[in-house]
Scaffold this motif. Structure first.
Motif, mmCIF file in Angstrom:
data_model
loop_
_atom_site.group_PDB
_atom_site.id
_atom_site.type_symbol
_atom_site.label_atom_id
_atom_site.label_comp_id
_atom_site.label_asym_id
_atom_site.label_seq_id
_atom_site.Cartn_x
_atom_site.Cartn_y
_atom_site.Cartn_z
ATOM 1 N N LEU A 24 -2.726 11.295 -11.235
ATOM 2 C CA LEU A 24 -2.619 9.928 -10.713
ATOM 3 C C LEU A 24 -3.757 9.706 -9.726
ATOM 4 O O LEU A 24 -3.849 10.428 -8.730
ATOM 5 C CB LEU A 24 -1.289 9.746 -9.962
ATOM 6 N N LYS A 48 -8.468 9.055 -3.949
ATOM 7 C CA LYS A 48 -8.338 10.334 -3.245
ATOM 8 C C LYS A 48 -8.360 11.459 -4.264
ATOM 9 O O LYS A 48 -8.031 11.255 -5.431
ATOM 10 C CB LYS A 48 -7.020 10.368 -2.464
ATOM 11 N N PRO A 49 -8.729 12.673 -3.808
ATOM 12 C CA PRO A 49 -8.737 13.789 -4.745
ATOM 13 C C PRO A 49 -7.353 13.986 -5.356
ATOM 14 O O PRO A 49 -6.334 13.726 -4.692
ATOM 15 C CB PRO A 49 -9.112 14.996 -3.883
ATOM 16 N N LEU A 50 -7.320 14.446 -6.598
ATOM 17 C CA LEU A 50 -6.017 14.650 -7.245
ATOM 18 C C LEU A 50 -5.210 15.712 -6.504
ATOM 19 O O LEU A 50 -4.032 15.551 -6.249
ATOM 20 C CB LEU A 50 -6.224 15.071 -8.703
ATOM 21 N N TYR A 63 0.305 14.772 -15.035
ATOM 22 C CA TYR A 63 0.024 13.339 -15.142
ATOM 23 C C TYR A 63 -0.864 12.965 -13.969
ATOM 24 O O TYR A 63 -0.378 12.487 -12.935
ATOM 25 C CB TYR A 63 1.333 12.535 -15.107
ATOM 26 N N MET A 122 2.499 18.245 -10.826
ATOM 27 C CA MET A 122 2.876 16.885 -11.200
ATOM 28 C C MET A 122 1.747 15.888 -10.974
ATOM 29 O O MET A 122 1.539 14.996 -11.784
ATOM 30 C CB MET A 122 4.129 16.437 -10.435
ATOM 31 N N SER A 142 -4.787 16.806 -3.356
ATOM 32 C CA SER A 142 -5.059 16.504 -1.963
ATOM 33 C C SER A 142 -3.945 17.115 -1.106
ATOM 34 O O SER A 142 -2.937 16.493 -0.814
ATOM 35 C CB SER A 142 -5.137 14.987 -1.825
ATOM 36 N N ILE A 183 -4.947 7.847 -6.810
ATOM 37 C CA ILE A 183 -4.428 6.966 -5.770
ATOM 38 C C ILE A 183 -5.565 6.687 -4.791
ATOM 39 O O ILE A 183 -5.994 7.597 -4.070
ATOM 40 C CB ILE A 183 -3.243 7.599 -5.012
#
Lengths: 228, 497
Positions: A137, A142-144, A135, A130, A146, A139
């Motif tokens: 995101l 930060k690494p996707l 998708y 997810m 994480s 944030i």
């Protein structure tokens, strides 16, 4: 043993004087009628007369003991005599009875392990797919993928799926819900959830024929054959 | 009805080898009197106070309904939230109720793992309390989003924006933690209830009762082959609930600790929140059990020993909370961070100092009285102290949340939070929800775990001395009978769990 038997024989009278309004504590003759009236199944099947059992084969033989200690000894005796398909019905788990009955430990733990494993794999899989694949995101840069941030939900879903596996697995292993079982037809079986310690031998046991004599020898009370 | 033994000498005679009072008092107690007592609570006419209390609780529940209707119609502006205090009574109420729930899980799961047999008298009611407290807590996150009909956005389900929730947010962790906690608590509670529902089913006098109880009892027939799996399931659920309950309040504290707000951003939060949760929860269990045991005459099942044990736990957790307060101040100074230091000085001496000192006196000072056995065993005093602790723990959450927010980094954005009437009525209303559910529970379900209480009675030991007869008469049911030693309780427990 002898004076203990005397105790239960005296018991109904004590009960009546203690609380007259109590249905369960009513005198034995009364209790039989009550039990018949209370059973959801048709009256005809309840409390069969021994002579009728020739027409239909009984499903089990059921009797009760006054104390956990008596039940424990009876289970040991049945186990040692080679009985396999017998069961105890008690108001609370009598500790160590599985040893006396020769039962193997529950396999539930393995089912729960499966549930927990599914939980943790699906939690991390879901979060990865997810937030990094379907998708992405960003944030705070930060690494996707994480993973440390996924630990709380990973933990929670592990617990949740383990708990579901435990709950449903336990009922499945026990074959419940099952609203009727032949042993429930014993005239005082309603006290198996109160203060009596029941024992039942199923008809499919190879030594079922000798069951009644065996239970009599062990000092069981109200030995009754119940229809399927 | 059973005879309640309050005679000191009678209790003295029943004490075990290390001087502990028996778990169930009264020399006339048998398995069937325990059944009669507990099942009687649901079968007999309820005490006169019950309908009155239910009516009162229902009225208060209606206040909650009205407040939430107003909230949904008007928006969260109907609460006293402002800038910079964007979180106040809503989150305070949420953390307060979640914390109360934790005592139930502690009693049912953690004390079970530690083999604390005294838990059996109180665990059912405490577990019920957990569920109702989590329901009351759930009201806040559900409604503070404002547009409740979009609440499903917090779950990873496909929605019209085609975006998934942010899994790096502690608020989302909270969604998973609380919903898992609620679900597992209900499963655990229901598993415990099934054998007792079977007891009620077997005593039922009307067809309807028989049908309803029969369905929920799932056809339980006390088979030992079933008990074997059942006890394993109970043990596993306890083992799962124990880390779960710790994780829930840890994650609740992450809502604060993961942010960068001075006063929130501290590593002590998870253990501090968990200790506080247990502390407040025990206070609530005590408040309720003191009333229930009196109203329903359960003094022989929920004994002074039970109450004293709970007071000891409150003393321990209360001291941990007091330590955490002190440590927060120490770290504020020791960190050398001026914002951190300002926040804590402001907390104790700023505009909310009244709330801070209320919290300190209720949470730090009042549990210290439990060092004295006279106070630990005096019901009126402990009742008053538990009320103080309930109040203090609400203030703790309020102080943490509001004092950290109300003076932002820039003095131009300083503010002061005042609750509106809707803030207050929403919080009062959640008590209505909690007590309404609790009163229904105590009326219609076995409030004491019948089977478990029987299991800790001396007569339940399959190796009791033969000459003791069916009732057993004392503490030393684990005979010194050598020939049975291999089946002694410890062995048996190891064998199946």
């Amino acid at each position: 043993m002898a004076d203990k038997r005397k105790k239960w024989e005296d018991e109904p009278e004590e009960k009546v004087s203690a609380g007259g309004d109590d249905v369960v504590a009513a005198a034995d003759a009364h209790a039989e009628l009550e039990a018949e009236a209370k059973k959801p199944e048709p009256k005809a099947e309840a409390a069969p007369e021994p002579k009728k059992t020739k027409a239909i084969k009984p499903a089990a033989i059921v009797a009760w003991f006054q104390t956990p200690a008596d039940l424990y000894k009876a289970c040991e005796a049945l186990r040692d005599a080679g009985y396999k398909h017998f069961d105890a019905h008690t108001p609370f788990p009598v500790h160590g009875l599985e040893v006396a009955m020769g039962l193997r430990p529950s396999i539930l733990g393995w089912i729960v392990l499966g549930g927990g494993f599914t939980g943790i794999v699906s939690a991390f899989g879901m979060q990865y797919w997810m937030s990094a694949v379907d998708y992405p995101l960003n944030i705070s840069g930060k690494p996707l993928a994480s993973w440390p941030a996924w630990v709380p939900i990973g933990f929670e879903l592990t617990v949740l799926l383990s708990a579901f596996a435990c709950f449903f697995g336990m009922w499945a292993l026990n074959g419940l819900p099952k609203f009727f079982d032949p042993v429930m037809q014993h005239t005082s079986f309603d006290r198996a959830s109160n203060d009596r310690f029941f024992i039942s031998i199923e008809a499919k046991d190879a030594k079922f024929g000798k069951g009644r004599a065996m239970l009599e020898k062990l000092g069981a009370n109200d030995i009754e054959e119940v229809l399927p | 009805m059973s005879v309640v033994v309050r005679d000191e000498t009678a209790i003295e005679l029943q004490k075990d080898e290390i001087g502990r009072a028996p778990l169930i008092l009264g020399d006339k107690q048998t398995f069937s009197t325990v059944t009669d007592t507990v099942a009687g609570m649901t079968e007999k006419k309820p005490p006169k106070a019950w309908p009155l209390l239910l009516g009162l609780a229902f009225s208060v529940l209606m206040i909650l309904g009205a407040s939430l209707t107003r909230l949904v119609g008007w928006g969260t502006g109907t609460w006293g939230l402002n800038h910079p205090v964007g979180w106040a009574w809503d989150i305070t109420g949420f953390v307060f109720w979640i914390g109360i729930g934790h005592a139930g899980t502690l009693i049912s799961a953690i004390l079970f793992l530690f083999r604390q047999k005294w838990r059996t008298s109180i665990n059912r009611a405490a577990e019920a309390m957990t569920i109702f407290a989590v329901m009351a807590a759930g009201v806040y996150p559900a409604f503070h989003v404002g547009r409740v009909w979009l609440l499903y956005w917090v779950f990873p389900v496909p929605n019209q924006m085609q975006v998934w929730p942010n899994f790096k947010s502690p608020l989302l962790w909270d969604v998973f933690a609380v919903s898992t906690y609620m679900t597992v608590s209900i499963l655990f509670w229901y598993v415990g209830l099934v054998p007792d529902l079977a007891t009620l089913r077997d005593r039922a006098t009307t067809k309807t009762k028989q049908m309803v109880l029969g369905i929920f009892a799932l056809g339980w027939r006390g088979s030992h082959r079933h008990w074997l799996n059942y006890e394993k399931a109970y043990l596993i659920l306890a083992g799962l609930s124990t880390p779960l309950v710790l994780s829930v309040h840890t994650i609740v504290s992450f809502d604060f600790a993961v942010s960068v707000i001075p006063g929130w951003h501290t590593t002590i939060f998870p253990p501090y929140f968990v200790a506080g949760a247990v502390f407040s929860g025990f206070a609530m269990v005590m408040t309720l059990m003191i009333i229930v045991r009196k109203v329903y005459n359960l003094q022989h099942i929920v004994t002074i020993r039970h109450l004293e044990n709970m007071n000891k736990i409150m003393l321990a957790t209360g001291s941990m909370v007091g330590y955490a307060y002190a440590m927060e101040f120490f770290i504020a100074w020791y960190s050398g961070n001026p914002y951190e230091k300002f926040t804590f000085i402001n907390r104790a001496f700023g505009p909310y100092s009244w709330a801070y000192w209320t919290m300190v006196s209720c949470n730090v000072i009042s549990p210290q009285f439990f060092w004295f056995k006279k106070i630990r065993t005096s019901i009126p005093i402990m009742f008053v102290l538990t009320i103080f602790i309930n109040i203090g723990m609400w203030f703790e959450r309020f102080v943490i949340i509001v004092t950290s927010l109300h003076r932002d980094f820039v003095p131009s954005s300083w503010g002061y939070f005042r609750p509106t009437i809707i803030d207050i009525s929403t919080f009062v209303g959640t008590f209505g929800l909690f007590f309404f559910m609790f009163l229904l529970f105590i009326r219609f379900l076995p409030a004491i775990a019948i089977g478990e209480v029987k299991g800790v009675m001396p007569a339940a030991d399959p190796h009791a001395h033969d000459d003791h007869g069916p009732e057993g008469d004392g503490h030393d049911a684990h005979g010194s009978d050598d020939k049975h030693d291999k089946h002694d309780d410890g062995d048996a427990e190891a064998a199946h769990g």
